[in-house]
Motif scaffolding. Structure first.
Motif: not given
Length: 128
Positions: A49-52, A111-128
């Motif tokens: 499921g998407f929420e999990a 988008v369409e993910t590389v593996d169809s079982k993944w319903l999302l992907e998150i990338e990020a940038i952090a700074a200190e």
């Protein structure tokens, strides 16, 4: 600690969901680029499921931040890749819960993910 200034000019539509139109960094010591985090547990399983899955992807982002000695408050840019427009509202609610009052710059795309079982992907940038 990086000094972060948000820029939400009145001449641009206001942010609709807990983010900033622009984030300016000054006096930062380091940047952390977080590769796309998929909703996969350390044992390789993918929640149902998407929420999990959304919660798992965010846990993975937090784990990468923690490994670098950083936290959610250090995020300056987050890009979320969804596989269906119907996920937008749930994604927004979970993101707000994970970020609290912190509002990094944000992009959400479908988008369409590389593996169809993944319903999302998150990338990020952090700074200190």
């Amino acid at each position: 600690m990086a000094q972060i200034v948000t820029h939400n000019p009145p001449s641009v539509h206001p942010p609709a969901g807990g983010y900033s139109m622009g984030l300016e960094l000054s006096q930062h010591n380091r940047l952390l680029f977080i590769s796309g985090q998929v909703p996969q547990n350390s044992d390789g399983t993918v929640p149902d499921g998407f929420e999990a899955q959304c919660e798992q992807a965010w846990r993975n982002v937090r784990e990468v931040l923690a490994a670098a000695g950083l936290g959610i408050e250090h995020l300056v840019k987050v890009t979320t890749f969804l596989t269906d427009r119907s996920q937008v509202v749930t994604n927004r609610a979970i993101r707000r819960a994970m970020l609290g009052e912190h509002q990094p710059a944000l992009t959400v795309v479908v988008v369409e993910t590389v593996d169809s079982k993944w319903l999302l992907e998150i990338e990020a940038i952090a700074a200190e």
